[in-house]
Design an enzyme around this catalytic site. Structure first.
Site, mmCIF file in Angstrom:
data_model
loop_
_atom_site.group_PDB
_atom_site.id
_atom_site.type_symbol
_atom_site.label_atom_id
_atom_site.label_comp_id
_atom_site.label_asym_id
_atom_site.label_seq_id
_atom_site.Cartn_x
_atom_site.Cartn_y
_atom_site.Cartn_z
ATOM 1 N N GLU A 29 -4.703 4.734 6.528
ATOM 2 C CA GLU A 29 -4.422 4.527 5.141
ATOM 3 C C GLU A 29 -4.623 5.649 4.301
ATOM 4 O O GLU A 29 -3.741 6.217 3.361
ATOM 5 C CB GLU A 29 -4.717 3.142 4.754
ATOM 6 C CG GLU A 29 -4.832 2.696 3.303
ATOM 7 C CD GLU A 29 -5.388 1.787 2.727
ATOM 8 O OE1 GLU A 29 -5.381 0.487 3.427
ATOM 9 O OE2 GLU A 29 -6.560 1.975 1.784
ATOM 10 N N SER A 86 -10.499 0.455 3.835
ATOM 11 C CA SER A 86 -10.049 0.441 5.024
ATOM 12 C C SER A 86 -9.489 1.573 5.555
ATOM 13 O O SER A 86 -8.655 2.194 4.858
ATOM 14 C CB SER A 86 -8.871 -0.573 4.637
ATOM 15 O OG SER A 86 -9.343 -1.866 4.262
ATOM 16 N N ARG A 103 0.901 -1.232 0.253
ATOM 17 C CA ARG A 103 0.053 -0.056 -0.059
ATOM 18 C C ARG A 103 0.871 1.306 -0.082
ATOM 19 O O ARG A 103 0.705 2.434 0.855
ATOM 20 C CB ARG A 103 -1.114 0.013 1.119
ATOM 21 C CG ARG A 103 -1.919 -1.213 1.393
ATOM 22 C CD ARG A 103 -2.849 -1.233 0.565
ATOM 23 N NE ARG A 103 -3.914 -2.162 0.922
ATOM 24 C CZ ARG A 103 -3.824 -3.728 0.372
ATOM 25 N NH1 ARG A 103 -2.847 -3.944 -0.492
ATOM 26 N NH2 ARG A 103 -4.418 -4.407 1.075
HETATM 27 P P1 FAD Z 1 -8.424 9.484 -4.568
HETATM 28 O O1 FAD Z 1 -8.923 9.310 -3.328
HETATM 29 O O2 FAD Z 1 -8.906 10.543 -5.362
HETATM 30 O O3 FAD Z 1 -6.575 10.023 -4.429
HETATM 31 C C1 FAD Z 1 -5.964 9.051 -3.694
HETATM 32 C C2 FAD Z 1 -4.443 9.604 -3.550
HETATM 33 O O4 FAD Z 1 -4.045 9.646 -4.947
HETATM 34 C C3 FAD Z 1 -4.409 11.086 -3.227
HETATM 35 O O5 FAD Z 1 -3.214 11.171 -2.322
HETATM 36 C C4 FAD Z 1 -4.352 11.697 -4.612
HETATM 37 O O6 FAD Z 1 -3.652 13.132 -4.393
HETATM 38 C C5 FAD Z 1 -3.589 10.540 -5.333
HETATM 39 N N1 FAD Z 1 -3.955 10.797 -6.740
HETATM 40 C C6 FAD Z 1 -5.168 10.336 -7.174
HETATM 41 N N2 FAD Z 1 -5.016 10.642 -8.749
HETATM 42 C C7 FAD Z 1 -3.836 10.913 -8.962
HETATM 43 C C8 FAD Z 1 -3.102 10.935 -10.017
HETATM 44 N N3 FAD Z 1 -3.688 10.973 -11.275
HETATM 45 N N4 FAD Z 1 -1.845 11.325 -10.085
HETATM 46 C C9 FAD Z 1 -1.216 11.523 -8.862
HETATM 47 N N5 FAD Z 1 -1.781 11.511 -7.670
HETATM 48 C C10 FAD Z 1 -2.990 10.994 -7.752
HETATM 49 N N6 FAD Z 1 -7.809 0.053 -1.848
HETATM 50 C C11 FAD Z 1 -6.834 -0.993 -1.927
HETATM 51 O O7 FAD Z 1 -5.872 -0.803 -2.195
HETATM 52 N N7 FAD Z 1 -7.779 -2.054 -2.045
HETATM 53 C C12 FAD Z 1 -8.942 -2.321 -1.824
HETATM 54 O O8 FAD Z 1 -9.380 -3.408 -1.858
HETATM 55 C C13 FAD Z 1 -9.563 -1.346 -1.686
HETATM 56 N N8 FAD Z 1 -11.000 -1.236 -1.629
HETATM 57 C C14 FAD Z 1 -11.819 -0.214 -1.299
HETATM 58 C C15 FAD Z 1 -12.979 -0.426 -0.911
HETATM 59 C C16 FAD Z 1 -14.043 0.859 -0.656
HETATM 60 C C17 FAD Z 1 -15.457 0.648 -0.434
HETATM 61 C C18 FAD Z 1 -13.397 2.011 -0.562
HETATM 62 C C19 FAD Z 1 -14.276 3.339 -0.388
HETATM 63 C C20 FAD Z 1 -12.100 2.291 -0.824
HETATM 64 C C21 FAD Z 1 -11.142 1.105 -1.250
HETATM 65 N N9 FAD Z 1 -9.946 1.432 -1.371
HETATM 66 C C22 FAD Z 1 -9.172 0.108 -1.600
HETATM 67 C C23 FAD Z 1 -9.147 2.492 -1.436
HETATM 68 C C24 FAD Z 1 -9.412 3.278 -2.728
HETATM 69 O O9 FAD Z 1 -10.460 2.886 -3.632
HETATM 70 C C25 FAD Z 1 -7.968 3.303 -3.615
HETATM 71 O O10 FAD Z 1 -6.805 3.626 -2.910
HETATM 72 C C26 FAD Z 1 -8.296 3.856 -5.115
HETATM 73 O O11 FAD Z 1 -7.189 3.657 -5.815
HETATM 74 C C27 FAD Z 1 -8.390 5.383 -4.806
HETATM 75 O O12 FAD Z 1 -8.669 5.966 -6.180
HETATM 76 P P2 FAD Z 1 -9.391 7.354 -6.407
HETATM 77 O O13 FAD Z 1 -9.370 7.649 -7.912
HETATM 78 O O14 FAD Z 1 -10.545 7.349 -5.569
HETATM 79 O O15 FAD Z 1 -8.073 8.239 -5.380
HETATM 80 P P1 NAP Z 2 -10.147 -10.799 4.321
HETATM 81 O O1 NAP Z 2 -10.080 -11.822 3.299
HETATM 82 O O2 NAP Z 2 -11.180 -11.013 5.607
HETATM 83 O O3 NAP Z 2 -8.790 -10.880 5.172
HETATM 84 C C1 NAP Z 2 -8.431 -10.029 6.475
HETATM 85 C C2 NAP Z 2 -7.011 -9.766 6.447
HETATM 86 O O4 NAP Z 2 -6.207 -10.815 6.406
HETATM 87 C C3 NAP Z 2 -6.841 -8.690 5.243
HETATM 88 O O5 NAP Z 2 -6.373 -7.717 5.578
HETATM 89 C C4 NAP Z 2 -5.697 -9.525 4.735
HETATM 90 O O6 NAP Z 2 -4.567 -8.918 4.332
HETATM 91 C C5 NAP Z 2 -5.348 -10.783 5.545
HETATM 92 N N1 NAP Z 2 -5.183 -12.013 4.819
HETATM 93 C C6 NAP Z 2 -6.262 -12.820 4.708
HETATM 94 N N2 NAP Z 2 -5.956 -13.929 3.911
HETATM 95 C C7 NAP Z 2 -4.629 -13.871 3.756
HETATM 96 C C8 NAP Z 2 -3.386 -14.630 3.236
HETATM 97 N N3 NAP Z 2 -3.777 -15.802 2.874
HETATM 98 N N4 NAP Z 2 -2.134 -14.035 3.126
HETATM 99 C C9 NAP Z 2 -2.055 -12.931 3.525
HETATM 100 N N5 NAP Z 2 -2.939 -12.208 4.079
HETATM 101 C C10 NAP Z 2 -4.093 -12.399 4.231
HETATM 102 O O7 NAP Z 2 -10.191 -9.382 4.117
HETATM 103 P P2 NAP Z 2 -11.349 -8.568 3.701
HETATM 104 O O8 NAP Z 2 -11.596 -7.395 4.557
HETATM 105 O O9 NAP Z 2 -12.504 -9.560 3.378
HETATM 106 O O10 NAP Z 2 -10.886 -7.814 2.453
HETATM 107 C C11 NAP Z 2 -10.440 -8.653 1.201
HETATM 108 C C12 NAP Z 2 -9.074 -8.010 0.420
HETATM 109 O O11 NAP Z 2 -9.828 -6.762 -0.104
HETATM 110 C C13 NAP Z 2 -8.009 -7.932 1.276
HETATM 111 O O12 NAP Z 2 -6.873 -8.110 0.568
HETATM 112 C C14 NAP Z 2 -8.135 -6.382 1.621
HETATM 113 O O13 NAP Z 2 -6.648 -5.737 1.745
HETATM 114 C C15 NAP Z 2 -8.879 -5.806 0.607
HETATM 115 N N6 NAP Z 2 -9.531 -4.624 0.852
HETATM 116 C C16 NAP Z 2 -8.881 -3.382 0.764
HETATM 117 C C17 NAP Z 2 -9.406 -2.110 1.346
HETATM 118 C C18 NAP Z 2 -8.740 -0.942 1.450
HETATM 119 O O14 NAP Z 2 -9.288 0.103 1.290
HETATM 120 N N7 NAP Z 2 -7.578 -0.909 1.351
HETATM 121 C C19 NAP Z 2 -10.949 -2.175 1.377
HETATM 122 C C20 NAP Z 2 -11.509 -3.130 1.361
HETATM 123 C C21 NAP Z 2 -10.791 -4.496 1.162
HETATM 124 P P3 NAP Z 2 -4.392 -7.789 2.946
HETATM 125 O O15 NAP Z 2 -5.209 -6.523 3.478
HETATM 126 O O16 NAP Z 2 -2.915 -7.438 3.051
HETATM 127 O O17 NAP Z 2 -4.713 -8.446 1.871
#
Ligand code: FAD
Ligand code: NAP
Length: 330
Positions: A326, A231, A161
């Protein structure tokens, strides 16, 4: 053509946490020409910038005293085993299309909200896949010089991340991304929940895509109906010695080995600290996913950060672990 940014623009529709915020100036970037003009305007008026995609990973303070660049650069160029897209393209739509075209490597990253341009910023990841592993190159504008550069994936310092873009926010404006597409999926094993859902060891890309979408829809709140930024905290990484101390007190602790280090499941720490489903006025940690902070109704940035600080303090006291927020705070 005169360049006219919008003044005092409402940012609530531009952040999925639905925090009340305004920008002194706001401009929709739908061409490189507009981006150039925006840069000159910001330089002339000595304005800081905030680059926004869909706003699904940001925490906005009430007033941004600068120029917001809303990234809406479109364009998709599908080549064999390769896609180049504009920064404003919708991430999930591209994943869906890649699966329809027979590619498998993006399927685990389905239904992540946001834009293609933001995907490298925090190296989006889910179910063991990370976008950084599939990035061939990224076209950026270096904001200080106004010059365009092409960065290779290896130049982007991708981590968990994390990336150069997250470490040096607003330095590079990502204008386009080239992704490698593979017909077979990476070999990382399926996460237990996904494996249980799919009930087969070698699922097709379409099955993985459908499974990920079904699991996410069942568990994660949709920001359109319950405001959130996904998250709220990253999973903390600790040493094996720290793990051993924690396991002595918490035998059910959920963790994963990451090389020499240990990744703790932040959701488990928060749930075990009593915060899953806990609500404090307008904010709370979601009842189905303890890692997701939700805004029930008109919460302010201050309330969100105060509640997050409560969660952090309790987690620190219980497990000696500092949870890191995050989304980026502006
Ligand atoms: P923004 O929120 O608009 O921006 C995020 C950051 O990126 C800011 O710092 C912004 O300045 C910068 N930025 C945006 N666009 C650019 C650009 N073109 N150039 C330079 N900088 C830029 N994230 C995960 O990693 N895994 C997940 O599974 C995941 N699940 C999510 C589920 C939900 C319900 C929600 C609400 C969020 C989730 N996220 C997840 C977080 C988010 O969706 C991601 O980080 C996504 O990439 C953000 O995209 P955005 O266009 O909304 O970016
Ligand atoms: P999940 O599958 O219930 O897992 C819970 C946590 O355990 C996650 O954070 C995941 O880490 C870790 N995990 C589970 N199995 C794993 C494995 N085999 N090896 C290593 N790590 C493991 O998670 P969930 O909430 O339903 O989400 C599913 C996936 O979507 C996850 O990868 C999560 O990161 C991603 N997600 C991200 C966001 C965001 O905003 N960043 C929001 C929603 C969901 P990791 O998080 O490192 O994968």
């Amino acid at each position: 053509m005169t360049f006219t940014p919008i003044k005092n623009h409402d940012l609530r529709p531009h952040n999925s946490l639905a925090l009340p915020a305004r920008a002194r100036f706001f401009v929709k970037i739908d061409s490189l020409a507009v981006l150039q003009q925006a840069r000159l305007f910001a330089l002339e008026h000595r304005l800081p910038i905030l680059i926004l995609g869909a706003g699904s990973n940001v925490i906005l303070r009430p007033y941004f005293d600068g120029l917001v660049l809303w990234m809406a650069l479109g364009g998709q160029d599908w080549q064999p085993n390769r896609l180049h897209g504009g920064a404003g393209e919708n991430w999930h739509d591209l994943v869906q299309k890649s699966v329809q075209k027979g590619y498998a490597n993006l399927a685990r990253l389905a239904l992540i909200p946001g834009t293609l341009g933001a995907a490298p910023v925090q190296n989006i990841g889910a179910y063991g896949a990370q976008v950084g592993d599939f990035i061939e190159e990224i076209k950026v504008m270096d904001w200080a010089s106004g010059q365009y550069q092409t960065l290779k994936g290896k130049d982007c310092a991708f981590g968990y991340r994390d990336s150069i873009f997250k470490q040096t926010p607003q330095r590079f404006v990502i204008v386009g991304v080239t992704l490698a597409l593979y017909p077979s999926a990476p070999s990382a094993p399926l996460y237990p929940q996904l494996a249980a859902y799919l009930k087969q060891p070698n699922p097709t890309a379409q099955a993985v895509f459908d499974g990920v979408c079904a699991l996410r829809r069942a568990k994660l709140p949709d920001p359109k109906t319950l405001a959130n930024a996904g998250s709220f905290f990253t999973n903390p990484v600790v040493s094996r010695a720290h793990l051993a101390r924690l396991q002595a007190k918490f035998p059910n602790l959920v963790f994963f080995a990451e090389g020499e280090n240990i990744k703790l499941a932040a959701a488990w720490l928060i749930e075990n600290a009593g915060f899953k489903g806990k609500r404090c006025a307008a904010v709370g940690m979601h009842a189905q996913q303890a890692l997701v902070l939700v805004n029930y109704a008109n919460a302010s940035c201050e309330e969100v950060l105060a509640f997050a600080a409560q969660v952090q303090a309790r987690v620190l006291a219980l497990y000696q672990v500092q949870l890191k927020i995050e989304p980026q705070i502006y």
